[in-house]
Design a protein around this motif. Structure first.
Motif, PDB file in Angstrom:
ATOM      1  N   LEU A  20      85.152  27.350  64.705  1.00  0.00           N
ATOM      2  CA  LEU A  20      83.923  26.745  65.217  1.00  0.00           C
ATOM      3  C   LEU A  20      82.678  27.341  64.570  1.00  0.00           C
ATOM      4  O   LEU A  20      81.660  26.662  64.435  1.00  0.00           O
ATOM      5  CB  LEU A  20      83.852  26.879  66.736  1.00  0.00           C
ATOM      6  CG  LEU A  20      84.844  26.013  67.510  1.00  0.00           C
ATOM      7  CD1 LEU A  20      84.813  26.366  68.991  1.00  0.00           C
ATOM      8  CD2 LEU A  20      84.562  24.535  67.295  1.00  0.00           C
ATOM      9  N   LYS A  24      79.800  22.655  61.548  1.00  0.00           N
ATOM     10  CA  LYS A  24      78.373  22.334  61.669  1.00  0.00           C
ATOM     11  C   LYS A  24      78.082  21.581  62.966  1.00  0.00           C
ATOM     12  O   LYS A  24      76.947  21.244  63.261  1.00  0.00           O
ATOM     13  CB  LYS A  24      77.919  21.473  60.481  1.00  0.00           C
ATOM     14  CG  LYS A  24      78.133  22.147  59.131  1.00  0.00           C
ATOM     15  CD  LYS A  24      77.317  23.388  59.000  1.00  0.00           C
ATOM     16  CE  LYS A  24      77.534  24.001  57.624  1.00  0.00           C
ATOM     17  NZ  LYS A  24      77.210  25.381  57.565  1.00  0.00           N
ATOM     18  N   CYS A  25      79.126  21.314  63.741  1.00  0.00           N
ATOM     19  CA  CYS A  25      79.001  20.546  64.970  1.00  0.00           C
ATOM     20  C   CYS A  25      78.317  21.366  66.063  1.00  0.00           C
ATOM     21  O   CYS A  25      78.762  22.471  66.377  1.00  0.00           O
ATOM     22  CB  CYS A  25      80.397  20.126  65.430  1.00  0.00           C
ATOM     23  SG  CYS A  25      80.396  19.056  66.851  1.00  0.00           S
ATOM     24  N   PRO A  26      77.232  20.841  66.647  1.00  0.00           N
ATOM     25  CA  PRO A  26      76.598  21.565  67.758  1.00  0.00           C
ATOM     26  C   PRO A  26      77.482  21.473  69.004  1.00  0.00           C
ATOM     27  O   PRO A  26      78.088  20.453  69.268  1.00  0.00           O
ATOM     28  CB  PRO A  26      75.277  20.827  67.966  1.00  0.00           C
ATOM     29  CG  PRO A  26      75.500  19.471  67.400  1.00  0.00           C
ATOM     30  CD  PRO A  26      76.530  19.606  66.320  1.00  0.00           C
ATOM     31  N   ILE A  27      77.564  22.558  69.742  1.00  0.00           N
ATOM     32  CA  ILE A  27      78.374  22.606  70.960  1.00  0.00           C
ATOM     33  C   ILE A  27      77.495  23.131  72.084  1.00  0.00           C
ATOM     34  O   ILE A  27      76.810  24.141  71.928  1.00  0.00           O
ATOM     35  CB  ILE A  27      79.586  23.535  70.772  1.00  0.00           C
ATOM     36  CG1 ILE A  27      80.489  23.001  69.671  1.00  0.00           C
ATOM     37  CG2 ILE A  27      80.368  23.680  72.072  1.00  0.00           C
ATOM     38  CD1 ILE A  27      81.608  23.943  69.290  1.00  0.00           C
ATOM     39  N   GLU A  28      77.522  22.439  73.220  1.00  0.00           N
ATOM     40  CA  GLU A  28      76.729  22.855  74.364  1.00  0.00           C
ATOM     41  C   GLU A  28      77.523  23.691  75.357  1.00  0.00           C
ATOM     42  O   GLU A  28      76.976  24.588  75.988  1.00  0.00           O
ATOM     43  CB  GLU A  28      76.144  21.635  75.073  1.00  0.00           C
ATOM     44  CG  GLU A  28      75.096  20.910  74.249  1.00  0.00           C
ATOM     45  CD  GLU A  28      74.491  19.727  74.968  1.00  0.00           C
ATOM     46  OE1 GLU A  28      74.807  19.507  76.169  1.00  0.00           O
ATOM     47  OE2 GLU A  28      73.700  19.010  74.344  1.00  0.00           O
ATOM     48  N   LEU A  48      80.532  33.379  67.149  1.00  0.00           N
ATOM     49  CA  LEU A  48      80.413  31.997  67.624  1.00  0.00           C
ATOM     50  C   LEU A  48      79.114  31.792  68.396  1.00  0.00           C
ATOM     51  O   LEU A  48      78.376  30.840  68.153  1.00  0.00           O
ATOM     52  CB  LEU A  48      81.611  31.634  68.494  1.00  0.00           C
ATOM     53  CG  LEU A  48      81.598  30.248  69.129  1.00  0.00           C
ATOM     54  CD1 LEU A  48      81.488  29.158  68.074  1.00  0.00           C
ATOM     55  CD2 LEU A  48      82.834  30.051  69.990  1.00  0.00           C
ATOM     56  N   SER A  51      76.209  31.588  66.146  1.00  0.00           N
ATOM     57  CA  SER A  51      76.203  30.443  65.228  1.00  0.00           C
ATOM     58  C   SER A  51      75.903  29.110  65.906  1.00  0.00           C
ATOM     59  O   SER A  51      75.745  28.101  65.229  1.00  0.00           O
ATOM     60  CB  SER A  51      77.549  30.339  64.498  1.00  0.00           C
ATOM     61  OG  SER A  51      78.560  29.856  65.376  1.00  0.00           O
ATOM     62  N   LYS A  52      75.849  29.095  67.236  1.00  0.00           N
ATOM     63  CA  LYS A  52      75.648  27.849  67.970  1.00  0.00           C
ATOM     64  C   LYS A  52      74.390  27.907  68.838  1.00  0.00           C
ATOM     65  O   LYS A  52      74.457  28.156  70.046  1.00  0.00           O
ATOM     66  CB  LYS A  52      76.879  27.538  68.845  1.00  0.00           C
ATOM     67  CG  LYS A  52      78.165  27.356  68.069  1.00  0.00           C
ATOM     68  CD  LYS A  52      78.079  26.178  67.132  1.00  0.00           C
ATOM     69  CE  LYS A  52      79.323  26.059  66.292  1.00  0.00           C
ATOM     70  NZ  LYS A  52      79.176  25.094  65.211  1.00  0.00           N
ATOM     71  N   SER A  54      72.827  25.609  70.031  1.00  0.00           N
ATOM     72  CA  SER A  54      72.879  24.553  71.040  1.00  0.00           C
ATOM     73  C   SER A  54      73.670  24.963  72.281  1.00  0.00           C
ATOM     74  O   SER A  54      73.654  24.253  73.284  1.00  0.00           O
ATOM     75  CB  SER A  54      73.519  23.298  70.430  1.00  0.00           C
ATOM     76  OG  SER A  54      74.828  23.600  69.953  1.00  0.00           O
ATOM     77  N   LEU A  55      74.343  26.119  72.249  1.00  0.00           N
ATOM     78  CA  LEU A  55      75.200  26.561  73.345  1.00  0.00           C
ATOM     79  C   LEU A  55      74.392  26.777  74.618  1.00  0.00           C
ATOM     80  O   LEU A  55      73.409  27.514  74.626  1.00  0.00           O
ATOM     81  CB  LEU A  55      75.930  27.851  72.965  1.00  0.00           C
ATOM     82  CG  LEU A  55      76.975  28.353  73.956  1.00  0.00           C
ATOM     83  CD1 LEU A  55      78.122  27.359  74.102  1.00  0.00           C
ATOM     84  CD2 LEU A  55      77.507  29.704  73.532  1.00  0.00           C
TER      85      LEU A  55
END
Length: 115
Positions: A20, A24-28, A48, A51-52, A54-55
């Motif tokens: 993950l 490049k996929c945003p994950i909430e 992780l 890198s996100k 958007s989490l």
């Protein structure tokens, strides 16, 4: 991707976190509830989390992450101004942590991940 629910063991959780990070996929929302995750997975979790951006929610409850490992995760989230991101860890079993002595080495390794 708005949310991700994963059911794996510690090694699988580490592999998924690493994959993950490259995505490049945003994950909430990430739900790693009850996956036998220990402090040995913490470095991959930290990468992780960093890198996100958007989490918004991270569920690590009902795992076996040591108190020190949980504090490293909380400190990272606080540093990123995401204090409220981590769900309660009421069922985390930090007393059965194997390799607790390794957390100091992991903590030193995590210091290199700081941005």
């Amino acid at each position: 991707m708005r949310w991700l629910l994963v059911g794996v063991d510690r090694a699988g959780a580490t592999q998924i976190c690493n994959a993950l990070v490259e995505s490049k996929c945003p994950i909430e929302t990430i739900n790693l509830y009850n996956n036998e995750i220990t402090a040995l997975t913490v470095p991959a979790l930290i990468k992780l989390i960093r890198s996100k951006p958007s989490l918004k929610k991270l569920n690590l409850d009902a795992n076996m992450i040591s108190a020190k490992g949980v504090n490293v995760i909380k400190d990272t989230l606080k540093e990123l101004k995401k204090d409220d991101c981590l769900d309660e860890m009421e069922m985390n079993d930090d007393e059965n942590e194997e390799g607790e002595d390794d957390i100091d080495g992991l903590t030193k390794m995590l210091e290199g991940l700081s941005t």
